[in-house]
Design a protein around this motif. Structure first.
Motif, PDB file in Angstrom:
ATOM      1  N   GLY A 143       0.827  -1.205   0.000  1.00  0.00           N
ATOM      2  CA  GLY A 143       0.000   0.000   0.000  1.00  0.00           C
ATOM      3  C   GLY A 143       0.863   1.257   0.000  1.00  0.00           C
ATOM      4  O   GLY A 143       0.655   2.171  -0.807  1.00  0.00           O
ATOM      5  N   LEU A 144       1.852   1.292   0.889  1.00  0.00           N
ATOM      6  CA  LEU A 144       2.711   2.484   0.998  1.00  0.00           C
ATOM      7  C   LEU A 144       3.425   2.775  -0.320  1.00  0.00           C
ATOM      8  O   LEU A 144       3.638   3.938  -0.683  1.00  0.00           O
ATOM      9  CB  LEU A 144       3.746   2.284   2.113  1.00  0.00           C
ATOM     10  N   ALA A 145       3.780   1.710  -1.045  1.00  0.00           N
ATOM     11  CA  ALA A 145       4.538   1.865  -2.294  1.00  0.00           C
ATOM     12  C   ALA A 145       3.741   2.581  -3.381  1.00  0.00           C
ATOM     13  O   ALA A 145       4.317   3.071  -4.357  1.00  0.00           O
ATOM     14  CB  ALA A 145       5.002   0.488  -2.793  1.00  0.00           C
ATOM     15  N   THR A 146       2.430   2.666  -3.236  1.00  0.00           N
ATOM     16  CA  THR A 146       1.606   3.326  -4.263  1.00  0.00           C
ATOM     17  C   THR A 146       1.465   4.828  -4.004  1.00  0.00           C
ATOM     18  O   THR A 146       0.924   5.552  -4.845  1.00  0.00           O
ATOM     19  CB  THR A 146       0.173   2.736  -4.295  1.00  0.00           C
ATOM     20  N   ILE A 147       1.901   5.294  -2.843  1.00  0.00           N
ATOM     21  CA  ILE A 147       1.593   6.679  -2.434  1.00  0.00           C
ATOM     22  C   ILE A 147       2.484   7.704  -3.123  1.00  0.00           C
ATOM     23  O   ILE A 147       3.710   7.651  -3.019  1.00  0.00           O
ATOM     24  CB  ILE A 147       1.712   6.821  -0.899  1.00  0.00           C
ATOM     25  N   LYS A 148       1.859   8.620  -3.867  1.00  0.00           N
ATOM     26  CA  LYS A 148       2.535   9.764  -4.484  1.00  0.00           C
ATOM     27  C   LYS A 148       1.457  10.722  -4.983  1.00  0.00           C
ATOM     28  O   LYS A 148       0.293  10.308  -5.145  1.00  0.00           O
ATOM     29  CB  LYS A 148       3.424   9.314  -5.649  1.00  0.00           C
ATOM     30  N   PRO A 149       1.788  11.972  -5.235  1.00  0.00           N
ATOM     31  CA  PRO A 149       0.775  12.896  -5.744  1.00  0.00           C
ATOM     32  C   PRO A 149       0.153  12.355  -7.026  1.00  0.00           C
ATOM     33  O   PRO A 149       0.872  11.839  -7.901  1.00  0.00           O
ATOM     34  CB  PRO A 149       1.567  14.177  -6.019  1.00  0.00           C
ATOM     35  N   GLY A 150      -1.163  12.419  -7.117  1.00  0.00           N
ATOM     36  CA  GLY A 150      -1.865  11.946  -8.313  1.00  0.00           C
ATOM     37  C   GLY A 150      -2.380  10.531  -8.210  1.00  0.00           C
ATOM     38  O   GLY A 150      -3.317  10.147  -8.915  1.00  0.00           O
ATOM     39  N   ALA A 151      -1.790   9.715  -7.316  1.00  0.00           N
ATOM     40  CA  ALA A 151      -2.302   8.353  -7.105  1.00  0.00           C
ATOM     41  C   ALA A 151      -3.645   8.459  -6.386  1.00  0.00           C
ATOM     42  O   ALA A 151      -3.874   9.401  -5.627  1.00  0.00           O
ATOM     43  CB  ALA A 151      -1.324   7.541  -6.262  1.00  0.00           C
ATOM     44  N   THR A 152      -4.535   7.503  -6.613  1.00  0.00           N
ATOM     45  CA  THR A 152      -5.820   7.527  -5.906  1.00  0.00           C
ATOM     46  C   THR A 152      -5.804   6.564  -4.720  1.00  0.00           C
ATOM     47  O   THR A 152      -5.018   5.605  -4.684  1.00  0.00           O
ATOM     48  CB  THR A 152      -6.993   7.121  -6.815  1.00  0.00           C
ATOM     49  N   PHE A 153      -6.715   6.821  -3.767  1.00  0.00           N
ATOM     50  CA  PHE A 153      -6.865   5.912  -2.634  1.00  0.00           C
ATOM     51  C   PHE A 153      -7.387   4.555  -3.103  1.00  0.00           C
ATOM     52  O   PHE A 153      -7.131   3.533  -2.466  1.00  0.00           O
ATOM     53  CB  PHE A 153      -7.775   6.550  -1.576  1.00  0.00           C
ATOM     54  N   ALA A 154      -8.086   4.545  -4.240  1.00  0.00           N
ATOM     55  CA  ALA A 154      -8.560   3.275  -4.797  1.00  0.00           C
ATOM     56  C   ALA A 154      -7.385   2.402  -5.248  1.00  0.00           C
ATOM     57  O   ALA A 154      -7.366   1.191  -5.009  1.00  0.00           O
ATOM     58  CB  ALA A 154      -9.503   3.537  -5.965  1.00  0.00           C
ATOM     59  N   GLU A 155      -6.396   3.028  -5.888  1.00  0.00           N
ATOM     60  CA  GLU A 155      -5.214   2.269  -6.320  1.00  0.00           C
ATOM     61  C   GLU A 155      -4.480   1.674  -5.127  1.00  0.00           C
ATOM     62  O   GLU A 155      -4.007   0.523  -5.175  1.00  0.00           O
ATOM     63  CB  GLU A 155      -4.262   3.179  -7.125  1.00  0.00           C
ATOM     64  N   MET A 156      -4.392   2.448  -4.058  1.00  0.00           N
ATOM     65  CA  MET A 156      -3.718   1.933  -2.863  1.00  0.00           C
ATOM     66  C   MET A 156      -4.509   0.772  -2.263  1.00  0.00           C
ATOM     67  O   MET A 156      -3.928  -0.252  -1.892  1.00  0.00           O
ATOM     68  CB  MET A 156      -3.542   3.048  -1.824  1.00  0.00           C
ATOM     69  N   GLY A 157      -5.829   0.915  -2.182  1.00  0.00           N
ATOM     70  CA  GLY A 157      -6.662  -0.165  -1.644  1.00  0.00           C
ATOM     71  C   GLY A 157      -6.541  -1.431  -2.476  1.00  0.00           C
ATOM     72  O   GLY A 157      -6.446  -2.533  -1.933  1.00  0.00           O
ATOM     73  N   ARG A 158      -6.531  -1.253  -3.787  1.00  0.00           N
ATOM     74  CA  ARG A 158      -6.422  -2.415  -4.677  1.00  0.00           C
ATOM     75  C   ARG A 158      -5.107  -3.151  -4.468  1.00  0.00           C
ATOM     76  O   ARG A 158      -5.062  -4.383  -4.443  1.00  0.00           O
ATOM     77  CB  ARG A 158      -6.559  -1.991  -6.139  1.00  0.00           C
ATOM     78  N   ALA A 159      -4.009  -2.386  -4.319  1.00  0.00           N
ATOM     79  CA  ALA A 159      -2.683  -3.004  -4.140  1.00  0.00           C
ATOM     80  C   ALA A 159      -2.666  -3.886  -2.888  1.00  0.00           C
ATOM     81  O   ALA A 159      -2.114  -4.992  -2.894  1.00  0.00           O
ATOM     82  CB  ALA A 159      -1.607  -1.927  -4.053  1.00  0.00           C
ATOM     83  N   MET A 160      -3.299  -3.407  -1.831  1.00  0.00           N
ATOM     84  CA  MET A 160      -3.293  -4.172  -0.581  1.00  0.00           C
ATOM     85  C   MET A 160      -4.218  -5.383  -0.663  1.00  0.00           C
ATOM     86  O   MET A 160      -3.845  -6.494  -0.283  1.00  0.00           O
ATOM     87  CB  MET A 160      -3.701  -3.253   0.590  1.00  0.00           C
ATOM     88  N   GLN A 161      -5.429  -5.175  -1.160  1.00  0.00           N
ATOM     89  CA  GLN A 161      -6.392  -6.278  -1.243  1.00  0.00           C
ATOM     90  C   GLN A 161      -5.892  -7.387  -2.159  1.00  0.00           C
ATOM     91  O   GLN A 161      -5.977  -8.577  -1.824  1.00  0.00           O
ATOM     92  CB  GLN A 161      -7.731  -5.753  -1.756  1.00  0.00           C
ATOM     93  N   SER A 162      -5.364  -7.000  -3.330  1.00  0.00           N
ATOM     94  CA  SER A 162      -4.973  -8.040  -4.293  1.00  0.00           C
ATOM     95  C   SER A 162      -3.809  -8.855  -3.741  1.00  0.00           C
ATOM     96  O   SER A 162      -3.764 -10.078  -3.903  1.00  0.00           O
ATOM     97  CB  SER A 162      -4.650  -7.442  -5.665  1.00  0.00           C
ATOM     98  N   TYR A 163      -2.874  -8.205  -3.047  1.00  0.00           N
ATOM     99  CA  TYR A 163      -1.754  -8.962  -2.475  1.00  0.00           C
ATOM    100  C   TYR A 163      -2.249  -9.918  -1.375  1.00  0.00           C
ATOM    101  O   TYR A 163      -1.955 -11.113  -1.394  1.00  0.00           O
ATOM    102  CB  TYR A 163      -0.658  -8.049  -1.921  1.00  0.00           C
ATOM    103  N   ALA A 164      -3.015  -9.386  -0.405  1.00  0.00           N
ATOM    104  CA  ALA A 164      -3.463 -10.216   0.728  1.00  0.00           C
ATOM    105  C   ALA A 164      -4.288 -11.403   0.228  1.00  0.00           C
ATOM    106  O   ALA A 164      -4.119 -12.536   0.700  1.00  0.00           O
ATOM    107  CB  ALA A 164      -4.267  -9.382   1.714  1.00  0.00           C
ATOM    108  N   GLU A 165      -5.167 -11.144  -0.730  1.00  0.00           N
ATOM    109  CA  GLU A 165      -6.020 -12.239  -1.230  1.00  0.00           C
ATOM    110  C   GLU A 165      -5.208 -13.243  -2.046  1.00  0.00           C
ATOM    111  O   GLU A 165      -5.517 -14.434  -2.049  1.00  0.00           O
ATOM    112  CB  GLU A 165      -7.197 -11.660  -2.017  1.00  0.00           C
TER     113      GLU A 165
END
Ligand code: MF3
Ligand code: CO
Ligand code: CO
Length: 277
Positions: A143-165
């Motif tokens: 999740g942290l790796a997705t954080i930068k200006p312009g990234a969305t909170f949806a992209e961060m959520g997806r990164a975490m959910q897809s990895y955990a699942e």
């Protein structure tokens, strides 16, 4: 006095370089408190004894434990053992060999909130418990790796959910990360999964990250199903299926080119058995 704080149209505060300095100090103190408690997490100790150590550490360093009397919460930290997902209240419970637990502290220093949590184990954990801790730590890192200006909170959520699942674990949805700074909890809600179109948080999750936003990321990951329930004490959240849950949390600020983590472990002990800071 006029409120001069800058906000996005969604009401998310955009902080100044001086505000970053305040968060650095509060975040560091919270991380130092979690470094301090590590050697005390052993079989035979009560969770109340750990709470007292954390309370005194924060107060001795000029901070206020943010959870004490927060909405009626009675203690200076949360200790969530085994099937407890979050908001476990320290008390007379005695740690036993193989217990795994999240300890979550928030220190208020000069008005700024540093909020962080990690996993600890009393003695040697079972293999599946160790694996859950690894997966949960990696979920936060993805999740942290997705954080930068312009990234969305949806992209961060997806990164975490897809990895955990992908690791056959599940992500809790009833509790989320949050904006923080001079307040403990403020907009935005930070989901650790990607909201679908019918989810009440869908629109909010399309928000783009901007420099100066402060928020936490704190995924709770379960070995079994994602569903939780809250015990009659009104705080303690547990997995419905009784299987293990784990969580890691950092407080951070979005910078011009990425992210600054405020709650890195000065001792390099954020992950209980990895080398990752
Ligand atoms: N520290 C928790 C968080 O990450 C909040 C605990 S609130 C309490 O947001 F009242 F349960 F302590
Ligand atoms: Co938090
Ligand atoms: Co917390």
């Amino acid at each position: 006095m006029k409120d001069t704080v800058k906000r996005t149209p969604e009401g998310i505060k955009l902080h100044t370089p001086e505000d970053f300095e305040g968060m650095r100090r509060a975040g560091r103190l919270a991380a130092e408190a979690l470094d301090m408690i590590g050697p005390h997490v052993v079989p035979g100790v009560t969770t109340e004894a750990l709470d007292t150590l954390l309370h005194d550490f924060m107060v001795d360093h000029g901070a206020i434990p943010a959870t004490l009397d927060y909405k009626g919460y009675p203690k200076s930290c949360c200790i969530s053992i085994n099937e407890v997902v979050c908001h476990g209240i320290p008390g007379k419970r005695v740690l036993k060999e193989r217990d795994i637990m999240n300890i979550d502290v928030t220190a208020i220093l000069d008005g700024w909130h540093g909020d962080t949590s990690r996993m600890y184990t009393a003695g040697e954990p079972k293999k599946f418990a160790r694996r859950l801790i690894d997966v949960t730590h990696e979920t936060l890192m993805r999740g942290l790796a997705t954080i930068k200006p312009g990234a969305t909170f949806a992209e961060m959520g997806r990164a975490m959910q897809s990895y955990a699942e992908s690791e056959k674990c599940s992500v809790v949805r009833e509790f989320c990360g949050h904006g923080l700074g001079r307040e403990f909890h403020e907009p935005p809600n930070v989901l650790h999964y990607q909201a679908g179109r019918t989810d009440q948080h869908f629109a909010m999750q399309q928000t783009k990250m901007r420099p100066g936003m402060f928020f936490t990321v704190e995924p709770m990951v379960n070995l079994g199903k994602r569903h939780t329930k809250v015990k009659p004490d009104g705080w303690t959240a547990v997995t419905k299926d009784g299987l293990l849950s784990a969580q890691f949390e950092h407080s951070l600020g979005v910078t011009e080119d990425g992210v600054e983590i405020f709650t890195l472990s000065p001792a390099g002990r954020f992950h209980p058995f990895g080398s990752a800071a």
